[in-house]
Design an enzyme around this catalytic site. Structure first.
Site, PDB file in Angstrom:
ATOM      1  N   GLY B 129      18.873 -56.042 -53.246  1.00  0.00           N
ATOM      2  CA  GLY B 129      19.946 -56.271 -52.650  1.00  0.00           C
ATOM      3  C   GLY B 129      21.303 -55.527 -53.646  1.00  0.00           C
ATOM      4  N   GLU B 246      11.567 -46.202 -58.247  1.00  0.00           N
ATOM      5  CA  GLU B 246      11.384 -46.078 -56.892  1.00  0.00           C
ATOM      6  C   GLU B 246      11.535 -44.709 -55.877  1.00  0.00           C
ATOM      7  OE1 GLU B 246      15.112 -47.371 -55.086  1.00  0.00           O
ATOM      8  OE2 GLU B 246      14.357 -47.571 -53.070  1.00  0.00           O
TER       9      GLU B 246
HETATM   10  C1  LIG Z   1      16.093 -47.462 -43.908  1.00  0.00           C
HETATM   11  C2  LIG Z   1      17.004 -47.549 -45.043  1.00  0.00           C
HETATM   12  C3  LIG Z   1      16.027 -48.890 -45.859  1.00  0.00           C
HETATM   13  C4  LIG Z   1      17.107 -48.576 -46.877  1.00  0.00           C
HETATM   14  N1  LIG Z   1      16.588 -50.125 -47.587  1.00  0.00           N
HETATM   15  C5  LIG Z   1      17.747 -50.270 -48.223  1.00  0.00           C
HETATM   16  C6  LIG Z   1      17.406 -51.429 -50.071  1.00  0.00           C
HETATM   17  O1  LIG Z   1      15.854 -52.557 -49.448  1.00  0.00           O
HETATM   18  N2  LIG Z   1      18.345 -52.270 -50.163  1.00  0.00           N
HETATM   19  C7  LIG Z   1      19.077 -51.398 -50.595  1.00  0.00           C
HETATM   20  O2  LIG Z   1      19.836 -51.704 -51.298  1.00  0.00           O
HETATM   21  N3  LIG Z   1      19.584 -50.543 -49.960  1.00  0.00           N
HETATM   22  C8  LIG Z   1      18.702 -50.045 -49.366  1.00  0.00           C
HETATM   23  N4  LIG Z   1      19.091 -48.629 -48.348  1.00  0.00           N
HETATM   24  C9  LIG Z   1      20.638 -48.810 -48.405  1.00  0.00           C
HETATM   25  C10 LIG Z   1      20.739 -46.560 -49.029  1.00  0.00           C
HETATM   26  O3  LIG Z   1      20.130 -46.872 -50.335  1.00  0.00           O
HETATM   27  C11 LIG Z   1      21.616 -46.062 -48.500  1.00  0.00           C
HETATM   28  O4  LIG Z   1      21.821 -45.611 -47.488  1.00  0.00           O
HETATM   29  C12 LIG Z   1      21.608 -44.954 -48.802  1.00  0.00           C
HETATM   30  O5  LIG Z   1      22.128 -45.725 -50.815  1.00  0.00           O
HETATM   31  C13 LIG Z   1      22.840 -43.995 -49.143  1.00  0.00           C
HETATM   32  O6  LIG Z   1      23.908 -44.781 -48.938  1.00  0.00           O
HETATM   33  P1  LIG Z   1      24.870 -44.642 -47.568  1.00  0.00           P
HETATM   34  O7  LIG Z   1      23.966 -45.115 -46.420  1.00  0.00           O
HETATM   35  O8  LIG Z   1      26.062 -45.448 -47.627  1.00  0.00           O
HETATM   36  O9  LIG Z   1      25.497 -43.464 -47.685  1.00  0.00           O
HETATM   37  P2  LIG Z   1      26.897 -42.781 -47.970  1.00  0.00           P
HETATM   38  O10 LIG Z   1      27.237 -42.584 -49.033  1.00  0.00           O
HETATM   39  O11 LIG Z   1      28.518 -42.647 -47.518  1.00  0.00           O
HETATM   40  O12 LIG Z   1      26.982 -41.129 -47.512  1.00  0.00           O
HETATM   41  C14 LIG Z   1      26.337 -40.336 -46.614  1.00  0.00           C
HETATM   42  C15 LIG Z   1      26.454 -39.397 -46.794  1.00  0.00           C
HETATM   43  O13 LIG Z   1      27.814 -38.381 -47.150  1.00  0.00           O
HETATM   44  C16 LIG Z   1      26.567 -37.734 -48.175  1.00  0.00           C
HETATM   45  N5  LIG Z   1      27.153 -38.036 -49.898  1.00  0.00           N
HETATM   46  C17 LIG Z   1      27.485 -38.850 -50.008  1.00  0.00           C
HETATM   47  N6  LIG Z   1      28.159 -38.959 -51.271  1.00  0.00           N
HETATM   48  C18 LIG Z   1      28.474 -37.495 -52.358  1.00  0.00           C
HETATM   49  C19 LIG Z   1      28.772 -36.606 -53.234  1.00  0.00           C
HETATM   50  N7  LIG Z   1      29.068 -36.879 -53.605  1.00  0.00           N
HETATM   51  N8  LIG Z   1      28.229 -35.392 -52.672  1.00  0.00           N
HETATM   52  C20 LIG Z   1      27.590 -34.875 -51.493  1.00  0.00           C
HETATM   53  N9  LIG Z   1      27.478 -35.863 -50.520  1.00  0.00           N
HETATM   54  C21 LIG Z   1      27.757 -36.762 -51.034  1.00  0.00           C
HETATM   55  C22 LIG Z   1      25.215 -38.729 -48.778  1.00  0.00           C
HETATM   56  O14 LIG Z   1      23.983 -37.579 -48.944  1.00  0.00           O
HETATM   57  C23 LIG Z   1      24.818 -38.660 -47.601  1.00  0.00           C
HETATM   58  O15 LIG Z   1      24.585 -37.175 -46.447  1.00  0.00           O
HETATM   59  C24 LIG Z   1      18.102 -48.270 -47.399  1.00  0.00           C
HETATM   60  C25 LIG Z   1      18.313 -47.472 -46.487  1.00  0.00           C
HETATM   61  C26 LIG Z   1      18.211 -46.902 -45.176  1.00  0.00           C
HETATM   62  C27 LIG Z   1      18.188 -45.357 -44.692  1.00  0.00           C
END
Ligand SMILES: Cc1cc2nc3c(=O)[nH]c(=O)nc-3n(C[C@H](O)[C@H](O)[C@H](O)COP(=O)(O)OP(=O)(O)OC[C@H]3O[C@@H](n4cnc5c(N)ncnc54)[C@H](O)[C@@H]3O)c2cc1C
Ligand SMILES: Cc1cc2nc3c(=O)[nH]c(=O)nc-3n(C[C@H](O)[C@H](O)[C@H](O)COP(=O)(O)OP(=O)(O)OC[C@H]3O[C@@H](n4cnc5c(N)ncnc54)[C@H](O)[C@@H]3O)c2cc1C
Lengths: 383, 398
Positions: B129, B246
């Site tokens: 989480g 990880e």
């Molecule tokens: C299949 C799957 C399983 C997952 N499992 C887990 C889990 O078990 N537990 C958990 O806690 N999380 C989990 N996650 C979440 C995952 O860690 C997040 O999706 C990840 O950290 C990215 O965050 P976000 O999706 O909110 O994207 P955002 O942070 O909103 O990013 C969107 C886009 O913008 C880009 N971006 C963001 N900030 C910047 C920056 N400063 N400079 C350049 N580019 C940027 C990112 O690279 C991305 O392309 C999972 C995600 C997926 C897809």
């Protein structure tokens, strides 16, 4: 030279844009995804009323006699709406094959029905072993006393379940044992020996695999006079490639628009995603790909009736180029949406799948660059 | 320099092979091959975990006193490689590879005694989480709040993208225990019983059509303070420690080879009209294979450094980047290899429980969903953009 839309073309675009905006929302898609038919007959009727089913059909057969540019205008909007009605299979491919190959009687019998919405068509051509080679068909047609007998297997028959007539390609066994001519046969839905297994298609709509076992057809099931149909199939598929290219452009544009908006709204590290240079450059590249795709799709449409080599190169060039651009725009749209992009929560995922299906249909970029090269006839300077 | 393993390592390799031959059932193998999501379903993965545990191999990376097998880095590599080659199921990574090392490193003796054996035996199933709707890449901005009330924390907020929250009986979470100037300093690492009153879970479907991730809501959920790992406000340090695990699992080339083999087997079969005869497909297959060879050599270089007690440096971000990109290239090639059959959508899950013959050859079924779901590889666990930022900062010193 004038690449601006004519007044009629502009009106067509406005009307189809309006219809799509009013009719095709995510709710509509969710409903039709669960529908065993995969599309709405009521909407099909509206397409007929609006004249879109008559667009590319010649006037003497109840059509409007429009060309690939008009088809492209419709398809681009259909892409934006992720329309799953069997337009490509019926109007572009099915009616196109009948117009290219059919006898006068066959055209009279069927094209007006396509135009008024009472007949839907499907093209059963692909076979597993052929991959994307249009000339490779193993389904066999045998001349028998009272007509024809067909045996074989087809896959990925788009909208086959919804068609009144399925146009099946087959090789006619020749008397001297050499490879026979490629011919097209009209097989009415429900013909004994025809087994259809339909499935949900990637990106929306449906498709089926089709088995033909000892299918008996009347003599007039043969489309046209029995001369080899490969040149006509190629001409029609080239028009389908132009139409699919336009559809892809519509999808790419909306994915880009949604992604641009998302990166402006989504905040991380106390500022919008779009404030990061890597994101801005990515978006600039995506915009360039969208615009290039638009240009090359238009080229394929404008050249859809050119002589075969020029037409084929324009169509394959467009399919190849748009394939690459679509992949970039689709994958980056998902990437920039983060986890949201890889779920069913947003429309981005649905558009992504439709573009993947686009890339698969009739072969991907490598296949079409290869065809482009094989066709020869490089465009000279100052042509 | 030598690319071959020693005689003792060869003996160990044979022992692993024998173990797999005796314990990997055809059902487990088939279910694994037909799983298009990142993780195996628990009934498959945990059956394998129990088999590993019986052999004393339940947690390859743990120290001996915590129940690990005391393997050298080379042995770990051999084990992972053999598992990948044989197609063994994924175990509960969130337990064995994520929370386990954190508890070992920072947990209280009570926590170690209680949780570690349950991870090893497969009795507990963990989820992670971390992410929240507003906090993805910017994880430190997380808002799920834990407020002290006597011997409990009372937790309110929501976590999202939680892999297998619907299967898990435990979650390790980062929660905000304090509003500090530096956001990272107000975060604590806490272990939550998923059956606690006030927790609800909403499924989220991925684009491949799989139920793998969830949103989890916390409504006045009481968690004993003793479930906090380490000090209050130090959760960020522990959480980052875990992210290193990880990202830098360090042994991915073997799995990628296995994935590529699936694709090349299809390409060489009549079911795809021998796609490999298409020179473009053949060239791309080789391009990917050379990328995997490259990755494997990098992994082995790291391994060699570790064997002699050297610190391999900040390669984990580089490895994570390449592994995710190569994996996506493999899945993409798969889609192209199956051609028109890629239009076929099989909505039934899990695929290995399909009781009717599908309309395309069975081994093709996971190919498109794997490509679709696989877009996540460059997003989770630190997106590719974020990894490149880390490389620029930590490796290049920018
Ligand atoms: C299949 C799957 C399983 C997952 N499992 C887990 C889990 O078990 N537990 C958990 O806690 N999380 C989990 N996650 C979440 C995952 O860690 C997040 O999706 C990840 O950290 C990215 O965050 P976000 O999706 O909110 O994207 P955002 O942070 O909103 O990013 C969107 C886009 O913008 C880009 N971006 C963001 N900030 C910047 C920056 N400063 N400079 C350049 N580019 C940027 C990112 O690279 C991305 O392309 C999972 C995600 C997926 C897809
Ligand atoms: C063949 C040639 C002919 C030229 N002719 C003329 C001429 O006729 N008249 C004239 O006035 N000038 C001329 N120029 C100069 C030219 O306009 C400059 O080279 C150009 O503006 C870049 O400036 P710079 O070379 O100082 O590179 P810099 O500005 O120092 O840039 C170096 C690198 O950093 C990148 N960079 C810089 N800022 C950023 C940023 N904010 N974000 C991301 N990347 C960045 C650049 O893209 C480049 O790759 C010429 C240059 C060349 C090579």
């Amino acid at each position: 030279m004038d690449l601006n839309l004519s007044d009629e073309q502009r009106l067509l675009r406005e009307s189809v844009d309006r219809f799509i905006a009013e009719t095709y929302d995510a709710d509509h898609r969710r409903r039709s995804a669960g529908d065993p038919l995969g599309f709405s007959p009521a909407i099909w009727k509206q397409f007929a009323d609006l004249g879109w089913l008559a667009l590319p059909i010649a006037e003497e057969y109840g059509g409007l006699g429009a060309g690939a540019v008009e088809t492209g205008i419709v398809m681009e909007a259909f892409g934006r709406g992720l329309v799953s009605e069997p337009y490509l299979s019926t109007v572009v491919i099915g009616a196109g094959l009948i117009a290219e190959c059919g006898s006068e009687a066959q055209k009279q019998a069927m094209l007006p029905k396509v135009a008024d919405g009472s007949l839907r068509l499907s093209f059963a051509h692909s076979e597993r072993a052929a991959r994307f080679d249009l000339a490779k068909v193993e389904t066999a047609a045998m001349k028998v006393a009272d007509g024809w007998r067909l045996d074989g297997h087809k896959i990925a028959v788009i909208d086959g379940h919804a068609a009144g007539q399925i146009i099946v390609s087959a090789r006619v066994a020749s008397d001297d044992g050499t490879a026979g001519k490629l011919s097209l046969f009209l097989v009415p839905a429900g013909t004994p020996g025809l087994t259809l297994r339909d499935y949900a298609r990637l990106g929306g709509g449906r498709a089926c695999n089709l088995d033909l076992a000892n299918v008996s057809l009347a003599a007039d099931a043969l489309l046209g006079d029995g001369s080899d149909a490969l040149p006509q199939i190629e001409a029609v598929v080239d028009r389908a490639l132009a139409a699919l290219g336009a559809e892809a452009v519509g999808i790419m544009q909306i994915m880009f628009d949604m992604t641009l908006e998302y990166t402006k709204v989504r905040q991380q590290f106390g500022r919008p995603l779009s404030a990061n240079q890597v994101i801005r450059h990515r978006l600039a590249d995506m915009a360039m790909h969208c615009d290039e795709a638009r240009s090359i799709a238009l080229r394929a449409a404008v050249m859809a009736d050119a002589e075969p080599v020029a037409r084929g190169r324009a169509a394959s060039g467009a399919k190849a180029k748009i394939g690459k651009s679509a992949r970039f725009v689709a994958e980056q749209s998902v990437q920039l949406h983060g986890a949201m992009g890889v779920t069913e929560e947003l429309d981005i995922g649905s558009y992504f799948k439709r573009l993947l299906a686009f890339d698969t249909l009739f072969g991907g970029s490598a296949h079409h660059y290869r065809r482009h090269a094989a066709l020869g006839g490089r465009t000279p300077p100052h042509a | 320099m030598d690319l071959t393993f020693s005689a003792e390592e060869r003996i160990f390799e044979q022992e692993v092979r024998d173990f797999i031959a005796q314990n990997l059932t055809p059902e487990m193998k088939r279910a694994t091959a037909l799983t298009p999501s990142v993780f195996s379903d628990p009934d498959i993965g945990m059956a394998w975990q129990r088999a590993l545990h019986r052999k004393g191999w339940g947690a390859p990376g743990w120290p001996v006193d915590a129940g690990g097998p005391d393997w050298t880095p080379a042995q770990r590599w051999i084990f992972e490689a053999e598992c990948a080659r044989a197609g063994t199921p994924n175990v509960n990574v969130m337990g064995v590879k994520m929370v386990g090392p954190v508890i070992i490193g920072f947990g209280s003796p009570e926590q170690k005694n209680f949780y570690l054996p349950r991870i090893l035996s497969g009795e507990d199933y963990w989820c992670q989480g971390y992410s929240e709707p507003g906090s993805g890449s910017d994880l430190a901005s997380l808002k799920t709040r834990a407020v002290r009330d006597g011997d409990d924390y009372v937790i309110n907020g929501t976590k999202i993208w939680t892999t297998h929250a619907h299967h898990a009986n435990r979650m390790f979470a980062l929660v905000r225990t304090n509003d500090t100037e530096r956001k990272q300093d107000g975060i604590s690492f806490i272990l939550i019983d998923m059956k606690s009153p006030g927790i609800t879970t909403r499924p989220i479907l991925t684009i491949g059509g799989d139920h793998e991730v969830n949103q989890v809501f916390f409504d006045d959920v009481r968690v004993p303070v003793v479930n906090r790992v380490g000090e209050e406000g130090k959760g960020w340090t522990y959480g980052k420690y875990l992210l290193e695990f990880e990202r830098g699992a360090g042994i991915a080339s073997a799995k990628l080879r296995d994935a590529l083999k699936t694709v090349s087997d299809l390409a060489e079969s009549d079911a795809t009209g021998r796609a490999i005869d298409d020179s473009d497909i053949a060239v791309r297959m080789s391009e990917i294979e050379v990328d995997i060879d490259t990755l494997e050599m990098t992994e082995l270089r790291v391994l060699s450094a570790l064997q002699t007690g050297q610190n391999p440096g900040a390669v984990s971000s580089l490895l994570k980047l390449r592994v995710s990109e190569i994996r996506q290239a493999v899945t993409r090639l798969g889609v192209e290899v199956i051609g028109n059959d890629g239009l076929y959508v099989e909505p039934m899950r899990p695929l290995y429980r399909l009781n009717e013959a599908p309309g395309i050859p069975e081994e093709m079924l996971p190919i498109v969903p794997e490509y679709l779901n696989g877009r996540a590889y460059t997003i989770f666990g630190g997106s590719s953009e974020i990894q490149r930022d880390i490389v620029a900062k930590m490796v290049l010193g920018l």
